[in-house]
Write an enzyme that holds these catalytic residues in place. Structure first.
Site, PDB file in Angstrom:
ATOM      1  N   ASP A 191     -12.135  -9.789   4.135  1.00 48.04           N
ATOM      2  CA  ASP A 191     -13.362  -9.835   3.319  1.00 48.04           C
ATOM      3  C   ASP A 191     -13.868 -11.277   3.281  1.00 48.04           C
ATOM      4  O   ASP A 191     -15.063 -11.534   3.389  1.00 48.04           O
ATOM      5  CB  ASP A 191     -13.098  -9.354   1.881  1.00 48.04           C
ATOM      6  CG  ASP A 191     -13.387  -7.872   1.704  1.00 48.04           C
ATOM      7  OD1 ASP A 191     -13.242  -7.129   2.699  1.00 48.04           O
ATOM      8  OD2 ASP A 191     -13.753  -7.454   0.582  1.00 48.04           O
TER       9      ASP A 191
ATOM     10  N   ASP B  11      -6.194  -7.479   4.225  1.00 55.56           N
ATOM     11  CA  ASP B  11      -7.333  -6.894   3.518  1.00 55.56           C
ATOM     12  C   ASP B  11      -8.166  -7.993   2.865  1.00 55.56           C
ATOM     13  O   ASP B  11      -9.389  -8.050   3.021  1.00 55.56           O
ATOM     14  CB  ASP B  11      -6.812  -5.916   2.452  1.00 55.56           C
ATOM     15  CG  ASP B  11      -7.934  -5.321   1.633  1.00 55.56           C
ATOM     16  OD1 ASP B  11      -8.950  -4.916   2.230  1.00 55.56           O
ATOM     17  OD2 ASP B  11      -7.804  -5.271   0.393  1.00 55.56           O
TER      18      ASP B  11
ATOM     19  N   ASP C  65      -2.315 -18.716   1.015  1.00 49.74           N
ATOM     20  CA  ASP C  65      -3.286 -19.474   0.210  1.00 49.74           C
ATOM     21  C   ASP C  65      -3.906 -20.588   1.050  1.00 49.74           C
ATOM     22  O   ASP C  65      -5.120 -20.822   1.011  1.00 49.74           O
ATOM     23  CB  ASP C  65      -2.641 -20.024  -1.085  1.00 49.74           C
ATOM     24  CG  ASP C  65      -1.282 -20.663  -0.869  1.00 49.74           C
ATOM     25  OD1 ASP C  65      -0.733 -20.564   0.247  1.00 49.74           O
ATOM     26  OD2 ASP C  65      -0.761 -21.285  -1.828  1.00 49.74           O
TER      27      ASP C  65
ATOM     28  N   LYS D  48       3.662 -15.514   2.861  1.00 53.22           N
ATOM     29  CA  LYS D  48       3.893 -16.273   1.628  1.00 53.22           C
ATOM     30  C   LYS D  48       5.403 -16.467   1.531  1.00 53.22           C
ATOM     31  O   LYS D  48       6.071 -16.005   0.596  1.00 53.22           O
ATOM     32  CB  LYS D  48       3.312 -15.491   0.426  1.00 53.22           C
ATOM     33  CG  LYS D  48       3.303 -16.255  -0.885  1.00 53.22           C
ATOM     34  CD  LYS D  48       2.277 -17.379  -0.948  1.00 53.22           C
ATOM     35  CE  LYS D  48       2.399 -18.123  -2.278  1.00 53.22           C
ATOM     36  NZ  LYS D  48       1.578 -19.347  -2.314  1.00 53.22           N
TER      37      LYS D  48
ATOM     38  N   TYR E 117       0.813  -1.210   0.000  1.00 52.54           N
ATOM     39  CA  TYR E 117       0.000   0.000   0.000  1.00 52.54           C
ATOM     40  C   TYR E 117       0.851   1.267   0.000  1.00 52.54           C
ATOM     41  O   TYR E 117       0.368   2.328  -0.382  1.00 52.54           O
ATOM     42  CB  TYR E 117      -0.921   0.030   1.226  1.00 52.54           C
ATOM     43  CG  TYR E 117      -2.157  -0.825   1.092  1.00 52.54           C
ATOM     44  CD1 TYR E 117      -2.057  -2.202   0.936  1.00 52.54           C
ATOM     45  CD2 TYR E 117      -3.425  -0.254   1.123  1.00 52.54           C
ATOM     46  CE1 TYR E 117      -3.183  -2.990   0.825  1.00 52.54           C
ATOM     47  CE2 TYR E 117      -4.567  -1.034   1.009  1.00 52.54           C
ATOM     48  CZ  TYR E 117      -4.438  -2.401   0.869  1.00 52.54           C
ATOM     49  OH  TYR E 117      -5.567  -3.176   0.750  1.00 52.54           O
TER      50      TYR E 117
HETATM   51  C1  IPM Z   1     -10.352  -1.842   3.774  1.00 49.53           C
HETATM   52  C2  IPM Z   1     -10.583  -1.309   2.394  1.00 49.53           C
HETATM   53  C3  IPM Z   1      -9.456  -0.373   1.990  1.00 49.53           C
HETATM   54  C4  IPM Z   1      -8.159  -1.139   2.035  1.00 49.53           C
HETATM   55  C5  IPM Z   1      -9.692   0.300   0.630  1.00 49.53           C
HETATM   56  C6  IPM Z   1     -10.939   1.142   0.619  1.00 49.53           C
HETATM   57  C7  IPM Z   1      -8.515   1.100   0.176  1.00 49.53           C
HETATM   58  O1  IPM Z   1     -10.722  -2.345   1.477  1.00 49.53           O
HETATM   59  O2  IPM Z   1     -10.197  -1.037   4.706  1.00 49.53           O
HETATM   60  O3  IPM Z   1     -10.329  -3.056   3.929  1.00 49.53           O
HETATM   61  O4  IPM Z   1      -7.811  -1.839   1.077  1.00 49.53           O
HETATM   62  O5  IPM Z   1      -7.447  -1.022   3.030  1.00 49.53           O
HETATM   63 MG    MG Z   2     -10.823  -4.252   2.357  1.00 49.97          MG
END
Ligand code: IPM
Ligand code: MG
Length: 366
Positions: free
Chosen positions: A252, A248, A224, A192, A142
């Protein structure tokens, strides 16, 4: 009876809608427990680009610095990958995380019995899941430079850079070990290392730090393999620590255990202490959801649960945080559902109604 100042950055899309409900929950806590919360709102993301020319202004940064904590909604506009960073809504988040030195992102994932059917996974797999993902937030891909698309005669090429210093790895791993010590004493470090040098250093540092925590069990897992295990046996996880992008992606995925991204809060912390607690930024893990923006369909519970984390970590208001979390469990138990967690049963309500139900429970009316 405390007096607290919170910077509130609703952002774009559904961000302001869910943040409004989190603010209402905080004010309800104020009424019930006799605290004064001063909530100072400012623009961020696409909204700030349009009104102030950049994703987050210096004034807004200063407001956050002066506050006891930051409550954040979501940012993002139409399209991706605009090269001018100032005109990129996500830049607000990157600046906040970096300049406020919020290197530890805590993302708790728990399943509620009433929401097991909201997930696409089997109930037996989900029952009793209770994990905490600790995502490194101010390093890795990032922030590494160079990061650019290079237009060339023979076609374009592109580069991103993953950098981690030993010190960066050490502080996040320490953080995770401390948290694991307070929980079930099991830490999974995800990397990884069979491919990336950053991961090889990560593993080396994690092993070294582990010597200071003989009471905590450390295991290493390749990312993975971790992605698979999260779905296969999610109960095996207690605390997970990993670098920025892996964290990240994995969170999700993990949110699907809880039934919806709309249920998952997060806390971003550093080392700065205020007179009330640990300074931090609190946000739901979900994004701006442009498809449902302005329709009062978003689930405000992730934002409200983020407010609970704010009360706990930044303001040291433990009973108050419990009251908010109990209120959220209460509305779920009573059958209220936003569309994302509707499943077969329950009463589908709007963002506003869901927020109002939580507020009523915090107030003690229900
Ligand atoms: C999160 C989001 C952010 C990230 C995006 C919006 C840049 O996906 O906070 O998980 O990748 O950190
Ligand atoms: Mg995210």
């Amino acid at each position: 009876m405390g007096t607290f100042t919170i910077a509130v950055l609703g952002g774009d899309g559904i961000g302001p809608e869910v943040t409004a409900e989190a603010m209402a929950a905080i004010q309800a806590v104020g009424t019930r427990f006799g605290h004064t919360f001063t909530l100072r709102e400012a623009l961020v993301g696409q909204a700030a680009i349009e009104a102030e020319g950049e994703a987050i202004s210096s004034e807004t940064m200063a407001l956050c610095q002066r506050s006891d904590a930051v409550l954040f909604g979501a940012v993002g506009g139409a399209g991706v990958g605009r090269p001018d960073a100032k005109a990129q809504p996500e830049n607000a988040l990157f600046r906040l995380r970096k300049e406020l030195a919020l290197f530890a992102n805590l993302r708790p994932v728990r399943t509620l019995p009433e929401l097991l059917s909201a997930s696409t996974l089997k109930r037996e797999t989900l029952r009793g899941v209770d994990m905490l993902v600790v995502r490194e937030l101010t390093g890795g891909l990032y922030y590494g430079k160079p990061s650019e698309i290079r237009e060339g005669e023979g076609g374009a090429s592109s580069v991103d850079t993953m950098v981690y210093t030993e010190a960066e790895i050490e502080r996040i791993v320490h953080y995770a070990f401390e948290l694991a010590r307070e929980r079930r004493k099991s830490l999974t470090s995800v990397d990884k290392a069979n491919v990336l040098s950053c991961s090889r250093l990560w593993r080396r540092v994690a092993d070294r730090v582990a010597a200071e925590y003989p009471d905590v069990t450390l295991r290493h897992l390749l990312v993975d393999s971790c992605a698979m295990a999260l779905i296969r046996q999610p109960r095996d996880f207690d605390v997970i620590v990993t670098e920025n992008m892996f964290g990240d992606i994995l969170t999700d995925e993990a949110s699907m255990l809880a039934g919806s991204m709309g249920m998952l809060p997060s806390a971003s912390l550093g080392t700065r202490q205020t007179k009330h607690g640990q300074f931090g930024l609190y946000e739901p893990i979900h994004g701006t959801a442009p498809d449902i923006t302005g329709q009062s369909k978003a689930n405000p519970l992730a934002a409200i649960l983020s407010a609970a984390l704010l009360l706990r970590y930044s303001l040291s208001l433990t009973d108050e945080a419990h009251a908010v979390e109990a209120a959220v469990r209460g509305v779920i138990a009573a059958g209220y559902r936003t569309p994302d967690i509707a499943g077969a049963r329950g009463r589908v309500v709007s963002t506003r109604e869901m927020g109002a139900q939580v507020v009523a429970r915090i107030a003690g009316a229900r």
